[in-house]
Structure formats: C-alpha cells, structure tokens
Design an enzyme around this catalytic site. Structure first.
Site, PDB file in Angstrom:
ATOM      1  N   LYS A  22       0.827  -1.207   0.000  1.00  0.00           N
ATOM      2  CA  LYS A  22       0.000   0.000   0.000  1.00  0.00           C
ATOM      3  C   LYS A  22       0.866   1.264   0.000  1.00  0.00           C
ATOM      4  O   LYS A  22       0.622   2.198  -0.764  1.00  0.00           O
ATOM      5  CB  LYS A  22      -0.882   0.000   1.258  1.00  0.00           C
ATOM      6  CG  LYS A  22      -1.597   1.309   1.510  1.00  0.00           C
ATOM      7  CD  LYS A  22      -2.352   1.281   2.817  1.00  0.00           C
ATOM      8  CE  LYS A  22      -1.490   1.533   4.019  1.00  0.00           C
ATOM      9  NZ  LYS A  22      -1.079   2.927   4.213  1.00  0.00           N
ATOM     10  N   ASN A  23       1.877   1.265   0.868  1.00  0.00           N
ATOM     11  CA  ASN A  23       2.682   2.481   1.017  1.00  0.00           C
ATOM     12  C   ASN A  23       3.572   2.761  -0.185  1.00  0.00           C
ATOM     13  O   ASN A  23       4.158   3.833  -0.288  1.00  0.00           O
ATOM     14  CB  ASN A  23       3.541   2.413   2.292  1.00  0.00           C
ATOM     15  CG  ASN A  23       2.700   2.545   3.544  1.00  0.00           C
ATOM     16  OD1 ASN A  23       1.491   2.770   3.459  1.00  0.00           O
ATOM     17  ND2 ASN A  23       3.319   2.397   4.700  1.00  0.00           N
ATOM     18  N   ARG A  94      -3.102  10.369   3.404  1.00  0.00           N
ATOM     19  CA  ARG A  94      -1.963  11.290   3.364  1.00  0.00           C
ATOM     20  C   ARG A  94      -1.517  11.577   1.933  1.00  0.00           C
ATOM     21  O   ARG A  94      -0.505  12.231   1.721  1.00  0.00           O
ATOM     22  CB  ARG A  94      -0.792  10.684   4.144  1.00  0.00           C
ATOM     23  CG  ARG A  94      -1.111  10.272   5.541  1.00  0.00           C
ATOM     24  CD  ARG A  94      -1.007  11.394   6.523  1.00  0.00           C
ATOM     25  NE  ARG A  94       0.353  11.851   6.689  1.00  0.00           N
ATOM     26  CZ  ARG A  94       0.676  12.882   7.455  1.00  0.00           C
ATOM     27  NH1 ARG A  94      -0.255  13.538   8.093  1.00  0.00           N
ATOM     28  NH2 ARG A  94       1.921  13.253   7.584  1.00  0.00           N
ATOM     29  N   ASP A 119      -6.360  20.786  14.672  1.00  0.00           N
ATOM     30  CA  ASP A 119      -5.187  20.152  15.276  1.00  0.00           C
ATOM     31  C   ASP A 119      -4.333  19.344  14.305  1.00  0.00           C
ATOM     32  O   ASP A 119      -3.128  19.375  14.355  1.00  0.00           O
ATOM     33  CB  ASP A 119      -5.601  19.149  16.367  1.00  0.00           C
ATOM     34  CG  ASP A 119      -6.765  19.629  17.182  1.00  0.00           C
ATOM     35  OD1 ASP A 119      -7.592  18.804  17.568  1.00  0.00           O
ATOM     36  OD2 ASP A 119      -6.834  20.860  17.413  1.00  0.00           O
ATOM     37  N   ASP A 313       4.732   0.649  12.197  1.00  0.00           N
ATOM     38  CA  ASP A 313       3.466  -0.006  11.849  1.00  0.00           C
ATOM     39  C   ASP A 313       3.410  -1.466  12.328  1.00  0.00           C
ATOM     40  O   ASP A 313       2.345  -2.077  12.329  1.00  0.00           O
ATOM     41  CB  ASP A 313       3.237   0.035  10.325  1.00  0.00           C
ATOM     42  CG  ASP A 313       2.998   1.447   9.827  1.00  0.00           C
ATOM     43  OD1 ASP A 313       3.181   2.391  10.611  1.00  0.00           O
ATOM     44  OD2 ASP A 313       2.642   1.614   8.649  1.00  0.00           O
ATOM     45  N   VAL A 335       8.693   6.969  16.704  1.00  0.00           N
ATOM     46  CA  VAL A 335       8.296   7.620  15.447  1.00  0.00           C
ATOM     47  C   VAL A 335       7.069   8.513  15.646  1.00  0.00           C
ATOM     48  O   VAL A 335       7.046   9.660  15.218  1.00  0.00           O
ATOM     49  CB  VAL A 335       8.046   6.564  14.344  1.00  0.00           C
ATOM     50  CG1 VAL A 335       7.618   7.231  13.042  1.00  0.00           C
ATOM     51  CG2 VAL A 335       9.296   5.723  14.123  1.00  0.00           C
TER      52      VAL A 335
END
Ligand code: UD1
Length: 467
Positions: A22-23, A94, A119, A313, A335
């Site tokens: 996915k990333n 993102r 925020d 993750d 992280v």
C-alpha cells in the site's frame, strides 16, 4: 457500517499470498503524474487506499484501467484537467499532500490541496514537506476556508534544485521532495532522507521513468532534473506490513502460515525481534513460513524507528503478540508520539500493559521532554477475553483482529473500513487460514463501544488521517 465477528482460539494454518505494498502503490500512482507517458503496474493491491488514489488521479485528468483480478493497472495522464484536488479527498489519506510535489513541475496553475483543519494539520504533520518544497522555490500558503483549510501552491518561476536537510527523516516529506525535485532545475540533495523500502521502490520507478537519482551511504538522496520521460512497467514490491501482520497472527495463535512473496530483505529488523521472543520462521525460495514451536519469551526491549529499524506499523500487533510471551517486555515508540491509544481496549480484554511518558530502555527520543505516553511495559502471558472494538486506525485495527483471534470468546469489530484501506481480502485470507471470521453490514454499533467513541479514539491516537 460493517462489522467483523471473530471467534478466536484457533491456530492459523495454511498458505496466503502477500499483496503489493500500500505504502508504495499509492505513491507510485502520484509519481506517474509527473509525466504524460503510460505507466503499467503489476502486483497492484486491491485495497481502498489504492481506489481512493486512483479516483483522485482521475479527478485531475488521469485515464486508468485497473484489472483487479489480474492485479494490473495502467495509468496515463496526457494532460491535467485541473490542479485542484477536490475537497472530498481532504481527510481521505496522506496522499493529497504529495500531489503538490508531483504537480508543481507539471503545471503553471495554482495547485490547491484541501486538508482537514484544526489540530491535525497545524504546523507539525506536514511542516517538513512544506519547508522542503519552499526551498525548491515553491510558494505555498495555508488558507482557512469555510469548513476546512487548504494548501495553495505554485511555482510560476519554476523549481530550482537545492540542498534540503530534513530535521527528521520523514517518509512523506522525502517522497514529496523527490517528486518535486525530478522536475526542478539542476540537482537537489535531500540530507537525512528516509530510505524505507517503499521509497527505494519509488526511486526504481522514477529511474525507469527517466530520472537520475542516487542514494548515498549517509542517507543523502540526490536527484537530477529529468528532461525526458519514458513509458514504464513496474512490479510493486510486497507489502511488508501485511507480511508481518500475518506472521504475528500465525505465531500468537500457535499456528503455521506460509506467506508467499514475503521478501526477506525488507523484514530483517522484524525477524530479529521475532526470533528473540522465540517466534520461528523459515526463509523459503518464494516466501517466508512463520510458525510457533514453544512458549514465547518476553524480556524484550524494542524501539520503533525509521528504516532499517523496527517499523512503527509493526508495533501494535507486536504488542498483542507480547501479551502471549512469558515475562515483561518494553516498547519505546520513537516515530509517533501518540500511538498507544489502542492499548486501552487490550487492557479491557485482560492484557497487562502500562504506559509511560519516559523513554524506556536507554535511548532518548525526540519525545523525551514531552508529556506523551510513548513507552509501555507489557507482561504476559495473559488470557484475552472477547470484546467489542471500534477501530481507530489501520494498524491498531489489525492489532484488534489479532487480539480477537487469540480470545476463545466472540469479539465484534466495527469501523472495518479502516482495514479495507490496507489489507487486501482480509476476511478471505483469514478464513483460508482457518479463522472463524465473518463480515456483516449493520446499522447497529457494537455494545462495547460505549466507553470510547470513534471520535474520542481518534483523538487519543491522533493518527486518523495517517495511512
Ligand atoms: C508513512 C507511512 C506510515 C508509516 C510512516 C513511518 C505511508 C502512506 N504511510 O507515513 O505507514 O507509519 O511512514 O514509517 O507511507 N512529521 C513531522 N512533520 C512532517 C512530516 C512528518 O513532524 O512534515 C512527523 C510525523 O508526525 C511522525 C514522523 O514525522 O511523528 C514520521 O512521519 P512520516 O515518516 O512522514 O510518516 P508518513 O509519511 O505520514
């Protein structure tokens, strides 16, 4: 709203095939926008985040043919229809922020990327992206709008290569800067860059596209301006998060699972920690087999970090795994400052977990003087009771699935859509491994949700918008 019903207590056994990452895939789609040439991808994961990114690309002019069964996708963006990312994508993931890097060199128009206000955006989560792009000559400003804000970006004078030193090796900021630098005049150096395998996959893709990119030994990435683009064929690397997820599910349930396609090279830090607690694996020619042999031992100290460290993750499911290991283990999350919100539910299931604001285990991280609970001690083994969960984010979601698989009682998990974003055919794969899992659509909320609403959980984890 979809709900998963899981009755655990069954060792997972069998064989599954890992999906494409996915990333990587989502970024590759954005990277394809740099050129007007066709890009064909293989091993494309059939997940919601890819669907969202495909729709986003289509909105701005890409033509996409996606064969989900064959896992191939062809994209070509002959010209941009618009450089305005529609508002409906603002909170989706993102990816929209990365569109700025890809589009800056492709269009003279203003680029508008809406984002959820308040925020979550503030100055922090994308400050490194914005500073780097500004250093390349982009003009970027944040504007409050009616309901939410937006980033307005342009490079009417063109982008110019620069030396960019990232304060922290952010994955997204590194990717955004690389994308912009491909079309920036001259050479760009990114110091203290992230070098995750998915970034290397992006670099491989860009090299095929025509770019000259070097990764130096000291985490410096240099990118030269690209003048000519070529058609590309690219096979997406395997999803190391999915591989680790099934590995942990197999070992914690005392089972044995072969994950076809698992790549040893990307799993080194994970495999070391797995072995330290007594989890077993065999590296085979076309994948990795994970299995339980004897009682798991705690006494582990684990720190999440940027690559080649232990990936953040993997942290949530690993904590669930450690609830089954004998003794106390320490986890230091370096992280994200606030990634332990999910432990609340595990404690209600019977897990013995205590959170700390200090940096436990030696290393002082950048959250040392903050008040964030970013270390924990988990003691095991514990018997986990069935529970009703509401998923706060993708990886916590898998941690809940694992916890439910460990309990011999029945659990209900809602907000399953979070899992759809990153886990291809989760129910089918777990069913194939022998899990008792069903998915149903319902208007009812699971009863156990009373303690914390999704909104509250999102606030705790503060990761709602991360992929
Ligand atoms: C990516 C991955 C995510 C993974 C993370 C770290 C995708 C889609 N997501 O997220 O799964 O957990 O890398 O490996 O690839 N930060 C800032 N300012 C910035 C950018 C980041 O302070 O401008 C901070 C973040 O708040 C966080 C840390 O840097 O504390 C790491 O974030 P980053 O590496 O950018 O993660 P993502 O690219 O969002």
């Amino acid at each position: 709203m979809d709900i998963l019903n899981i009755k655990g207590g069954v060792p997972l056994q069998g064989h599954i095939k890992a999906a494409g990452a996915k990333n990587a895939m989502t970024k590759l789609l954005v990277a394809s926008l740099l050129s007007d040439k066709a890009c064909t991808f293989y091993n494309v994961p059939n997940i919601l985040d890819v669907e969202i990114t495909v729709n986003l690309c289509k909105e701005i002019g890409s033509e996409v043919e996606w064969d989900r069964k064959e896992k191939t996708l062809r994209i070509i963006t002959r010209e941009l229809k618009t450089s305005y990312v529609p508002q409906k994508y603002s909170g989706s993931n993102r990816i929209p922020i990365l569109m700025i890097g890809a589009l800056l060199g492709r269009t003279d128009e203003d680029i508008i990327v809406p984002t959820i206000g308040g925020d979550l955006i503030g100055s922090r989560p994308v400050d490194l992206h914005i500073h780097a792009l500004q250093k390349l000559g982009a003009r970027i400003e944040y504007r409050e709008m009616k309901k939410e804000g937006a980033y307005l970006a342009q490079a009417h004078q063109g982008l110019k290569g620069a030396v960019i030193s990232l304060e922290y090796p952010s994955v997204g900021a590194t990717e955004n800067t690389i994308l912009a630098a491909v079309r920036a005049k001259g050479t760009t150096l990114i110091k203290n860059a992230a070098i995750e395998p998915e970034i290397i996959d992006l670099i491989l893709f860009l090299q095929k596209l025509g770019a000259n990119i070097m990764v130096d030994v000291d985490r410096t990435i240099s990118i030269q301006q690209t003048h000519r683009f070529q058609e590309v064929e690219h096979t997406v690397l395997t999803d190391r998060n999915e591989v680790a997820s099934y590995a942990m599910a197999a070992i914690s349930t005392k089972g044995r699972v072969f994950v076809e396609g698992a790549e040893h090279l990307h799993m080194i830090a994970f495999l070391n920690k797995l072995r330290e607690i007594g989890g077993c694996f065999t590296i085979k020619q076309n994948g990795i087999e994970f299995f339980y042999e004897s009682e798991l031992k705690g006494g582990l100290h684990l720190e999440t970090d940027v690559h080649p460290g232990f990936m953040t993750d993997w942290q949530q499911p690993f904590v669930v795994l450690l609830t089954q290991a004998k003794g106390a283990s320490v986890i230091h999350e370096t992280v994200y400052e606030n990634r332990f919100g999910y432990t609340h539910m595990l404690k209600e299931m019977g897990a013995d977990i205590e959170l700390f604001t200090q940096c436990l285990g030696g290393k002082q991280c950048r959250f040392a003087s903050s008040n964030h609970q970013h270390s924990l001690v988990v003691k095991g083994p514990t018997v986990l009771k069935g529970h009703s969960f509401c998923i706060p984010d993708l990886r916590a979601g898998f941690a809940y699935v694992m916890a439910a698989l460990l309990s011999s009682e029945t659990s209900q998990i809602s907000n399953v859509e979070f899992l759809d974003r990153g886990y291809e055919e989760l129910v089918q794969k777990l069913t194939a491994l022998g899990a008792n899992i069903t998915r149903e659509s319902t208007l009812k909320k699971p009863s156990g949700d009373k303690k914390m609403t999704l909104h509250q959980l999102l606030k705790v984890d503060n990761l709602a918008k991360s992929l």
